[in-house]
Design an enzyme around this catalytic site. Structure first.
Site, PDB file in Angstrom:
ATOM      1  N   GLU A  58      -0.238  28.919  14.036  1.00  0.00           N
ATOM      2  CA  GLU A  58      -1.506  29.374  14.608  1.00  0.00           C
ATOM      3  C   GLU A  58      -1.162  30.477  15.613  1.00  0.00           C
ATOM      4  O   GLU A  58      -0.409  30.257  16.549  1.00  0.00           O
ATOM      5  CB  GLU A  58      -2.221  28.225  15.309  1.00  0.00           C
ATOM      6  N   HIS A 101     -10.801  22.277  13.038  1.00  0.00           N
ATOM      7  CA  HIS A 101     -11.225  21.431  14.158  1.00  0.00           C
ATOM      8  C   HIS A 101     -11.655  22.240  15.375  1.00  0.00           C
ATOM      9  O   HIS A 101     -12.265  21.692  16.295  1.00  0.00           O
ATOM     10  CB  HIS A 101     -10.081  20.500  14.556  1.00  0.00           C
ATOM     11  N   ASP A 102     -11.339  23.536  15.410  1.00  0.00           N
ATOM     12  CA  ASP A 102     -11.697  24.395  16.546  1.00  0.00           C
ATOM     13  C   ASP A 102     -12.892  25.297  16.248  1.00  0.00           C
ATOM     14  O   ASP A 102     -13.290  26.087  17.107  1.00  0.00           O
ATOM     15  CB  ASP A 102     -10.513  25.296  16.925  1.00  0.00           C
ATOM     16  N   ASP A 145       0.974  18.380  13.071  1.00  0.00           N
ATOM     17  CA  ASP A 145       0.699  19.428  14.058  1.00  0.00           C
ATOM     18  C   ASP A 145       1.828  19.445  15.079  1.00  0.00           C
ATOM     19  O   ASP A 145       2.094  18.432  15.734  1.00  0.00           O
ATOM     20  CB  ASP A 145      -0.636  19.116  14.762  1.00  0.00           C
ATOM     21  N   ASP A 150       0.905  24.836  16.571  1.00  0.00           N
ATOM     22  CA  ASP A 150      -0.191  25.176  17.469  1.00  0.00           C
ATOM     23  C   ASP A 150       0.189  26.359  18.370  1.00  0.00           C
ATOM     24  O   ASP A 150       1.291  26.393  18.928  1.00  0.00           O
ATOM     25  CB  ASP A 150      -0.506  23.947  18.328  1.00  0.00           C
TER      26      ASP A 150
END
Length: 558
Positions: free
Chosen positions: A256, A328-329, A98, A200
């Site tokens: 993302e 994860h979100d 990430d 991210d």
């Protein structure tokens, strides 16, 4: 020219602190992941995406990085990470990390220097603005985790921007020296042998230099979108990153990109633009939003889901799609889009079928292959997530009914995805002998790896089959997508076509038995049953086909 290996890969997302604890401190770690690599190899995945593994105070579970080149001690050492990398590669599993470069932790050495004064070499590494004449913040932007997006620092008599927590100051990508420090850091990780980055909130790195006031129509916690998303130089920055770093390595990149529509996505992903391989969009994640954004008890509509996914399949036909239900979100897919009661397993398999038969790179979030559902925490203190705590407080102060707040949190908290991976049905779920950093789900007694591996009809083996089919049938990677039955109220069906082959994918979203109509021209082709989520299914399609609850069928037509 590299082979685009990422186009025929399936990615498995590991949330390190919740995957497997090897040293019994209640937190997952690298040695725990190493221990479970054979499990992932058995599933058949090609790539592991690790959430941030870098040194962090963990205000936002690692998305607040204090040092990009140090490992978070709770996860292990750099030697442990290199062992994980080597052992994964021995199993032909690649690893992507990430990359969080929109912001850092406020404990990063760059920020600690930047906030001291306006003259030092790091002074311009972050976004600092003078107060308004009355001393207030530079504009009206709010931050994702509540409160204004600006924080005042007396030593500079200025505010810094933080789109997320105040401990996550935004980096100033206008600073060329900063950008090249980031590129140098990326090269170090690639030279170490990693296989790519998930980037991210990468669509936020370029800000509108005017820092406009946000219109009142924007949700306060996302009002920074007014000047921070898809900014004027974002593509220039990514093309520079590609030129300086990415094009020199055989790696995959997925960005993302919040607040990015399918037309804007083309700019990030069309190969001739030399930016990113693919991106995560949020359009299907927003279909059930309400007054408080994601924290709502609204249920998605199939018509919305179908039109959204179809739009992205069509618009990125020349780019590339990432395919995901959860991460994860996000809450668990089977609760959100399927049925987590009587039809939990069959609806989990249906959702997997719909996604994995599409064009793009599928992403599986840990536990999704078990059909894990949302966690029924009974006490708000069980939730650890900064976002959940903020919205719980906001909804409480707004006078919402306690039962409505509890339901919204149950349905949408990010902690639904973050509970420890259930390796068995025992008291500690095989995760750790210590108290875990976040509570276990009581459902682990029934939903766990040991039980799934013992059941030949489990969701795990269904995912294994889907992954194997992607390797065996080039049409799944290469075929064109075409929606059919677009007016059907209960069934999502589509075709994939490649050369003289067609796949007919039929997925029911109904708890009831329903009929689906199959176009006549498809019935004239030679058909074989490729996959079904029930043990027995019709060998060939028929003009009007009865479907059982949440049934999924895939036919191979010639």
């Amino acid at each position: 020219m590299t082979a685009e290996w990422w186009k025929n890969s399936v990615v498995y997302q590991v949330y390190p602190q919740s995957f497997k604890d090897s040293n019994n401190d209640g937190i997952g770690d690298f040695q725990g992941i190493i221990e479970k690599l054979p499990y992932l190899a058995k599933l058949g995945i090609d790539v592991i995406w690790l959430n941030p593994i870098f040194d962090s105070p963990l205000i936002d579970n690692g998305y607040d990085i204090a040092d990009y080149e140090k490992i978070l001690p709770q996860y292990g050492t750099m030697e442990d990470f290199q062992e994980l990398l080597a052992k994964a590669h021995q199993l032909d599993i690649r690893i992507i990390l990430d990359l969080v470069v929109n912001h850092t932790s406020d404990l990063h050495k760059w920020f600690e220097a930047s906030k001291k004064d306006r003259e030092n070499q790091y002074a311009d590494y972050y976004i600092w603005k003078d107060p308004k004449p009355d001393g207030s913040a530079p504009n009206n932007w709010g931050s994702t985790f509540g409160g204004p997006a600006w924080e005042y620092v007396e030593s500079r008599d200025q505010y810094y921007l933080h789109c997320f927590a105040k401990e996550q100051p935004d980096l100033n990508w206008e600073n060329e020296t900063l950008r090249h420090e980031i590129y140098q850091m990326m090269r170090k990780w690639f030279d170490l042998g990693i296989d790519g980055f998930r980037m991210d909130v990468i669509s936020l790195i370029s800000k509108d230099p005017n820092y406009p006031e946000a219109p009142e129509t924007l949700t306060y916690t996302k009002s920074y979108y007014a000047g921070a998303s898809n900014g004027p130089r974002v593509h220039e920055f990514l093309q520079e990153m590609n030129r300086e770093v990415l094009c020199h390595y055989d790696v995959m990149t997925v960005g993302e990109t919040p607040n990015t529509n399918s037309t804007q996505a083309q700019l990030y992903t069309f190969p001739e633009r030399k930016e990113l391989n693919m991106l995560f969009h949020f359009d299907h994640m927003h279909l059930d939003y309400g007054k408080y954004g994601k924290f709502s008890d609204i249920r998605f509509k199939l018509s919305d889901l179908r039109s959204t996914l179809t739009e992205w399949q069509n618009k990125l036909a020349r780019g590339w799609n990432s395919l995901y239900w959860s991460n994860h979100d996000q809450p668990r897919a089977v609760t959100r889009f399927g049925d987590d009661g009587e039809y939990r397993e069959v609806s989990a398999k249906m959702l997997a079928t719909l996604l994995h038969m599409m064009k793009g790179t599928p992403f599986i979030f840990q536990g999704e292959e078990l059909g894990m559902k949302n966690v029924p925490f009974t006490d708000i203190t069980d939730y650890q997530d900064i976002e959940t705590k903020y919205f719980y407080q906001e909804m409480t102060e707004a006078g919402e009914k306690p039962e409505d707040i509890k339901k919204a949190v149950y349905l949408k908290s990010r902690d639904n995805a973050r509970t420890p991976m259930p390796w068995n049905g025992e008291d500690n779920s095989g995760f750790s002998d210590a108290k875990p950093w976040i509570a276990y789900s009581p459902d682990n007694r029934v939903i766990n790896v040991e039980a799934a591996l013992a059941d030949p009809d489990s969701t795990f083996y269904y995912y294994q089959k889907l992954i194997a089919l992607r390797k065996d049938y080039p049409i799944i990677q290469l075929g064109e997508y075409q929606l059919i039955n677009e007016e059907d109220s209960a069934v999502y069906s589509y075709l994939r076509t490649y050369q003289d082959e067609t796949l007919l994918v039929i997925c029911s979203f109904s708890r009831e038995k329903v009929n689906v109509n199959v176009p006549q021209d498809l019935l004239e082709k030679e058909a074989s049953l490729l996959l079904s989520n029930y043990t027995e299914a019709a060998a060939k399609p028929s003009a009007t086909m009865p479907l059982r609850p949440y049934e999924a069928i895939v036919y191979h037509l010639r």
